[in-house]
Design a protein around this motif. Sequence first.
Motif, PDB file in Angstrom:
ATOM      1  N   VAL A 157       0.717  -1.186   0.155  1.00 29.88           N
ATOM      2  CA  VAL A 157       0.112  -0.044  -0.035  1.00 29.88           C
ATOM      3  C   VAL A 157       0.958   1.203   0.019  1.00 29.88           C
ATOM      4  O   VAL A 157       0.561   2.251  -0.550  1.00 29.88           O
ATOM      5  N   THR A 158       1.835   1.351   0.680  1.00 31.36           N
ATOM      6  CA  THR A 158       2.843   2.412   0.558  1.00 31.36           C
ATOM      7  C   THR A 158       3.380   2.478  -0.763  1.00 31.36           C
ATOM      8  O   THR A 158       3.453   3.533  -1.289  1.00 31.36           O
ATOM      9  N   THR A 159       3.863   1.510  -1.771  1.00 25.84           N
ATOM     10  CA  THR A 159       4.304   1.789  -3.024  1.00 25.84           C
ATOM     11  C   THR A 159       3.081   2.311  -3.847  1.00 25.84           C
ATOM     12  O   THR A 159       3.107   2.910  -4.599  1.00 25.84           O
ATOM     13  N   ASN A 160       1.741   1.561  -3.598  1.00 24.26           N
ATOM     14  CA  ASN A 160       0.457   1.971  -4.067  1.00 24.26           C
ATOM     15  C   ASN A 160       0.498   3.773  -4.071  1.00 24.26           C
ATOM     16  O   ASN A 160      -0.109   4.415  -5.005  1.00 24.26           O
ATOM     17  N   ALA A 161       0.618   4.091  -2.786  1.00 25.43           N
ATOM     18  CA  ALA A 161       0.363   5.579  -2.609  1.00 25.43           C
ATOM     19  C   ALA A 161       1.529   6.436  -3.026  1.00 25.43           C
ATOM     20  O   ALA A 161       0.952   7.384  -3.784  1.00 25.43           O
ATOM     21  N   ALA A 162       2.638   5.901  -3.405  1.00 29.76           N
ATOM     22  CA  ALA A 162       3.653   6.612  -3.796  1.00 29.76           C
ATOM     23  C   ALA A 162       3.590   6.678  -5.364  1.00 29.76           C
ATOM     24  O   ALA A 162       3.686   7.624  -6.005  1.00 29.76           O
ATOM     25  N   ARG A 163       2.773   5.449  -6.015  1.00 28.24           N
ATOM     26  CA  ARG A 163       2.436   5.519  -7.286  1.00 28.24           C
ATOM     27  C   ARG A 163       1.369   6.769  -7.810  1.00 28.24           C
ATOM     28  O   ARG A 163       1.834   7.502  -8.843  1.00 28.24           O
ATOM     29  N   HIS A 164       0.418   6.703  -6.719  1.00 29.47           N
ATOM     30  CA  HIS A 164      -0.545   7.860  -6.991  1.00 29.47           C
ATOM     31  C   HIS A 164       0.172   9.365  -6.979  1.00 29.47           C
ATOM     32  O   HIS A 164      -0.271  10.234  -7.623  1.00 29.47           O
ATOM     33  N   ARG A 165       0.818   9.287  -5.731  1.00 33.05           N
ATOM     34  CA  ARG A 165       1.870  10.620  -5.627  1.00 33.05           C
ATOM     35  C   ARG A 165       2.594  10.896  -7.070  1.00 33.05           C
ATOM     36  O   ARG A 165       2.687  12.044  -7.306  1.00 33.05           O
TER      37      ARG A 165
END
Length: 557
Positions: A157-165
């Motif tokens: 989920v941290t990676t998913n958030a970073a991709r959205h950022r």
Amino acid sequence: MAAAAANGEARSGGVPRPTNPMVTPLLTDLYQFTMAYAYWKAGKHLDRAVFDLYFRKNPFGGEFTIFGGLEECIRFIANFKFTEEEIKFLRSVMPTCEDGFFEYLSSIDCSDVEVYAIPEGYVVFPKVPLMRIEGPVAVVQLLETPFLSLVNYASLVTTNAARHRLVAGKSKNLLEFGLRRAQGPDGGISASRYSYMGGFDATSNVAAGRLFGIPIRGTHSHAFVSSFMGLDEITDKALTSSDGSNKCEDFVSLVQNWLTKIQEGSSLRGTFGETSQSELAAFTSYALAFPNSFLALVDTYDVMRSGVPNFCAVALALNDMGYKAVGIRLDSGDLAYLSVETRKFFHSIEKDFGIVGFGKMNITASNDLNEETIDALNKQGHEVDAFGIGTYLVTCYAQAALGCVFKLVEINKQPRIKLSEDVTKVSIPCKKKSYRLYGKEGYPLVDIMTGEDEPGPKIGERLLCRHPFNESKRAYVVPQHVEELLKCYWPGNSSNSREELPSLHEIRARCIQHLERMRPDHMRRLNPTPYKVSVSAKLYDFIHFLWLNEAPVGELQ
């Protein structure tokens, strides 16, 4: 009881318990206990083992991952101890095991376990150990499942958030709205925490705000708007100015006057007719309750013919009283078109009535957003300032799991390897060190693993980096900066000093910094360039020596 508490505090080194009280030594798979018993029965339970925790493939079709979950792992081992009730339960599910085994379980903790890890929030890559865990084999085996559980989702989920950022850009606010769609309360709490770590700015989750100090945001729902029938429902119509110098006894009339002025304004005359009076009542009521933070959901009835004009009337009335409205939220429809039209409306208000800055009023968009929809909005052109993202973020809809594994790489100083017909599942044996090598432009070039006893790479010295399994893939690197990746976070009985666990805000800043440090082609959404992960020439030779030594030789009939 006080003595027991003091002993527990000393054992944990002052590290708090895991955030989720369900994270106990029983949060594991049964086969960890059956193996522990078999180790104990064979007299192998104290054998010194080394395990690597790593993943095999980057998620979401990308070429990077963000490491999350380390703090919770350290909290877990710092407080690892079986209770009498837990031992009693284990006796009931393992009735054939000898009493001595349960006495052994009652006695163990993680004081003789060592944990070395890449700092939480770092950009990480496949095959490179995120964590190296050393200790008595039976104890470390019991850590496998909880560690994987704590790291897999956190990193995903941290990676998913970073991709959205990355797709939204630095200037946009990202709000995590996923609690109601998350996989249960723990999924919701974890998603809020790790979305913030990955670069989101705030959450709607009040519990996560209290636990982790994450900024919380929220306004109202469609239900609030549709609960009003008309302006006559507002009984307390008074509003004191922001500086307290005067009081408007009938704020409702002030709002109505402004709505008339907007309708008759030179720029907006004829663009809308009669707006929803129930919606206007809801907005007015909400503004009376929160004059300093008024943000309205404008798509309950009609965005441009009712929601936005009603919002502007209330915002202008608040402006008369010294308050500044925050903006609007769009939760349906053509978000690109509606945001552009809303921005034009705001600029018209600023022009017609001389309200400086009104044209820059905040526009937030929600409605099942994800990477693809934000990318599409960027290509269409939009005026959205903030994105509220829920389902696709917290459920990691595009990929169900990261797939971290926990593999034995050494026991009693003897390197071990796990073989497979699928070369991606072959483990890299022995206790290792990991380094990140940087080039002249300051970007990371390659991560390299070496044997524990090998000298580390040196700045300015030419080094051969080899693909672990493909002999034709190799390159020389002259590093301009060398960073050793694994730090000691739990020293056990060793003399190593322990790294302090940073705050969530510090990890978030570290994550953003490391994302910016990576070469852009590694981070792009479409066809990203794979980042190179390598081993030293000496380790390469040893891997293949051990592989040939352990693999059975076939016989042709």
